[in-house]
Design a protein around this motif. Structure first.
Motif, mmCIF file in Angstrom:
data_model
loop_
_atom_site.group_PDB
_atom_site.id
_atom_site.type_symbol
_atom_site.label_atom_id
_atom_site.label_comp_id
_atom_site.label_asym_id
_atom_site.label_seq_id
_atom_site.Cartn_x
_atom_site.Cartn_y
_atom_site.Cartn_z
ATOM 1 N N GLN A 89 0.844 -1.201 0.000
ATOM 2 C CA GLN A 89 0.000 0.000 0.000
ATOM 3 C C GLN A 89 0.881 1.254 0.000
ATOM 4 O O GLN A 89 0.581 2.231 -0.683
ATOM 5 N N ASP A 90 1.975 1.207 0.765
ATOM 6 C CA ASP A 90 2.919 2.330 0.758
ATOM 7 C C ASP A 90 3.442 2.604 -0.652
ATOM 8 O O ASP A 90 3.600 3.747 -1.058
ATOM 9 N N GLY A 93 1.136 4.550 -2.498
ATOM 10 C CA GLY A 93 1.207 5.924 -2.015
ATOM 11 C C GLY A 93 2.395 6.663 -2.611
ATOM 12 O O GLY A 93 2.277 7.802 -3.064
ATOM 13 N N HIS A 94 3.555 5.990 -2.656
ATOM 14 C CA HIS A 94 4.756 6.619 -3.229
ATOM 15 C C HIS A 94 4.521 6.981 -4.697
ATOM 16 O O HIS A 94 4.914 8.039 -5.155
ATOM 17 N N LEU A 96 1.708 7.714 -5.993
ATOM 18 C CA LEU A 96 0.800 8.864 -6.032
ATOM 19 C C LEU A 96 1.517 10.166 -5.701
ATOM 20 O O LEU A 96 1.306 11.182 -6.367
ATOM 21 N N TYR A 97 2.384 10.163 -4.668
ATOM 22 C CA TYR A 97 3.116 11.402 -4.351
ATOM 23 C C TYR A 97 3.899 11.863 -5.586
ATOM 24 O O TYR A 97 3.972 13.049 -5.900
ATOM 25 N N CYS A 100 1.805 13.214 -8.479
ATOM 26 C CA CYS A 100 1.379 14.580 -8.139
ATOM 27 C C CYS A 100 2.495 15.570 -8.431
ATOM 28 O O CYS A 100 2.248 16.655 -8.959
ATOM 29 N N ARG A 109 -2.053 13.059 -15.123
ATOM 30 C CA ARG A 109 -1.851 11.705 -14.612
ATOM 31 C C ARG A 109 -2.214 10.673 -15.675
ATOM 32 O O ARG A 109 -1.505 9.683 -15.867
ATOM 33 N N ARG A 169 8.719 12.533 2.149
ATOM 34 C CA ARG A 169 7.678 11.605 2.621
ATOM 35 C C ARG A 169 8.079 10.162 2.336
ATOM 36 O O ARG A 169 7.912 9.277 3.174
ATOM 37 N N GLU A 173 9.085 6.577 4.897
ATOM 38 C CA GLU A 173 8.392 5.288 4.893
ATOM 39 C C GLU A 173 9.289 4.150 4.417
ATOM 40 O O GLU A 173 9.076 2.997 4.756
ATOM 41 N N PHE A 176 11.080 1.608 6.869
ATOM 42 C CA PHE A 176 10.246 0.470 7.312
ATOM 43 C C PHE A 176 10.349 -0.678 6.301
ATOM 44 O O PHE A 176 10.478 -1.842 6.670
ATOM 45 N N HIS A 177 10.361 -0.337 5.031
ATOM 46 C CA HIS A 177 10.397 -1.363 3.986
ATOM 47 C C HIS A 177 11.679 -2.184 4.053
ATOM 48 O O HIS A 177 11.667 -3.398 3.955
#
Lengths: 330, 95
Positions: A89-90, A93-94, A96-97, A100, A109, A169, A173, A176-177
């Motif tokens: 899921q992260d 998110g990456h 998507l950041y 953007c 997009r 950002r 994260e 953790f990975h």
């Protein structure tokens, strides 16, 4: 690195004297460590190169969900499954950041997605390799995310504001990975003989492709030189690869695993490891689209896009209808 | 193939009770309700916020970089607006 061999203008770096006043003012801002923001003037080449680089980076995050998504249903425990799900899921998110950040440069997009789907844009070579066993989830987190971090940490200081902020950002994260990957490797390396063999096998298969992530030596590449002058590439490929090997070799030793490189040896004089280059013929072949999983990855992305079209359209139609009803009531 | 792209939304998050909302990024969503839901998934996976604002990007009015001069120059010669402009003798104590 999730962006490899990004082409720049290809015309070499201009000296300040060769630039027109506007471009010189721009370069001087970059030299002074200023951040460039979306509405600022920028050379067309800077904009184009950034779209290519950020786009490729974003695509890598999205396609990168596939090799790990492959193991979500077969994770050995419920806890491992929850962790892997959170990690994948992260990655979404990456992506998507980064999309953007790219969109602030004037590309949409959907345009970026379509360029990935029809092969005009690339994603990192690493995601064209299969994930054959559970140990591969460990190797991917430890090595692949580890290699990505090497490159992403300095990119937090890149000259383009939205890209730098996305990187901040992501880096928060990413740690953790890598740690969850190393945790899987520790478990496997200290497990049964069969588990240890799986861990070693995963390292054997992912070592070379991980070194390739940094891209071939920059040498006298005009593209790299321009990107570095613009501070959208912060370090040379060889420099980051060396850092990665220096960091990873002792970790492999801790795990009791052997890096598949007989020439790997600590070199006191240079204060780093000597190591063998990966197979660059294989790298260029993968980049051309001939990686073992390349066809599957593109098929999966195309299928997701096509099968989701009715949902995207339906939700938009619903939103339009609600908006019209609200207007009528006013 | 989708013809109409979902609109872009700018997302603002209140990091903790008592702080103001801060811009964190943008995302696509068909409507405001989905923008909030997506913002929750994209920007608060690790308890980064207690409140979310979503504003359609097209609704934002921004100053342009060329305005830099005449918008901010008037502040240049008014150092007396800062407390450090005034020398207060130590004898007076904290002020």
């Amino acid at each position: 690195m999730y962006a490899q061999m990004v082409k720049s203008t290809g015309q070499g770096v201009k000296s300040l004297d060769e630039m027109d006043p506007q471009e010189r003012a721009f370069q001087e801002r970059i030299n002074a460590g200023d951040k460039i923001e979306p509405k600022d003037w920028m050379p067309a080449g800077y904009r184009k190169t950034l779209i290519r680089q950020i786009g490729q980076h974003a695509h890598s995050e999205i396609v990168g969900q596939l090799p790990e998504g492959n193991w979500i249903t077969r994770a050995p425990t419920l806890e491992r499954k929850a962790i892997l799900l959170a990690k994948v899921q992260d990655e979404a998110g990456h992506g998507l950041y980064l999309y953007c950040a790219a969109e602030t440069l004037g590309v949409t997009r959907d345009e970026l997605t379509e360029m990935l789907l029809d092969g005009r844009m690339k994603y990192s070579s690493i995601f064209n390799y299969p994930t054959l066993t559970w140990a591969d989830m460990g190797a991917v987190g430890w090595l692949v995310d580890g290699a990505a971090i090497m490159n992403q940490v300095p990119l937090q200081r890149t000259s383009y504001g939205p890209y730098a902020r996305a990187m901040v950002r992501i880096c928060k994260e990413e740690s953790f990975h890598q740690r969850q990957g190393f945790d899987i490797m520790m478990k496997m390396a200290n497990g049964t003989t069969a588990q240890k063999r799986m861990a070693q096998d995963a390292l054997n298969r992912f070592w070379g492709p991980s070194l390739m992530m940094f891209g071939p030596s920059d040498g006298d590449s005009v593209h790299s030189a321009q990107s570095m002058a613009w501070k959208i590439k912060m370090n040379g490929n060889d420099e980051l690869r060396q850092l990665f090997v220096d960091q990873t070799a002792p970790q492999a030793e801790y795990l009791g695993l052997t890096i598949p490189d007989e020439t790997l040896n600590w070199n006191d004089e240079k204060g780093g490891y000597d190591f063998a280059q990966p197979d660059w013929d294989e790298f260029f072949d993968v980049l051309k689209g001939n990686g073992p999983e390349a066809a599957n990855r593109m098929e999966a992305r195309n299928k997701a896009w096509d099968d989701g079209a009715w949902v995207r359209d339906g939700m938009m139609a619903h939103a339009d209808k609600k908006r019209a009803a609200k207007l009528a009531a006013e | 193939m989708t013809k109409q792209e979902w609109p872009l939304w700018e997302i603002f998050i209140r990091g903790a009770h008592g702080l103001s909302h801060r811009h964190v990024g943008s995302l696509h969503a068909p409507d405001a309700e989905m923008a909030i839901k997506n913002a929750r998934d994209v920007y608060t996976r690790r308890k980064e916020g207690v409140s979310i604002w979503a504003v359609e990007s097209s609704a934002i009015v921004a100053s342009s970089p060329e305005d830099k001069g005449h918008l901010y120059d008037p502040a240049d010669d008014k150092v007396y607006r800062h407390p450090t402009f005034f020398d207060i003798p130590d004898d007076v104590g904290a002020m």
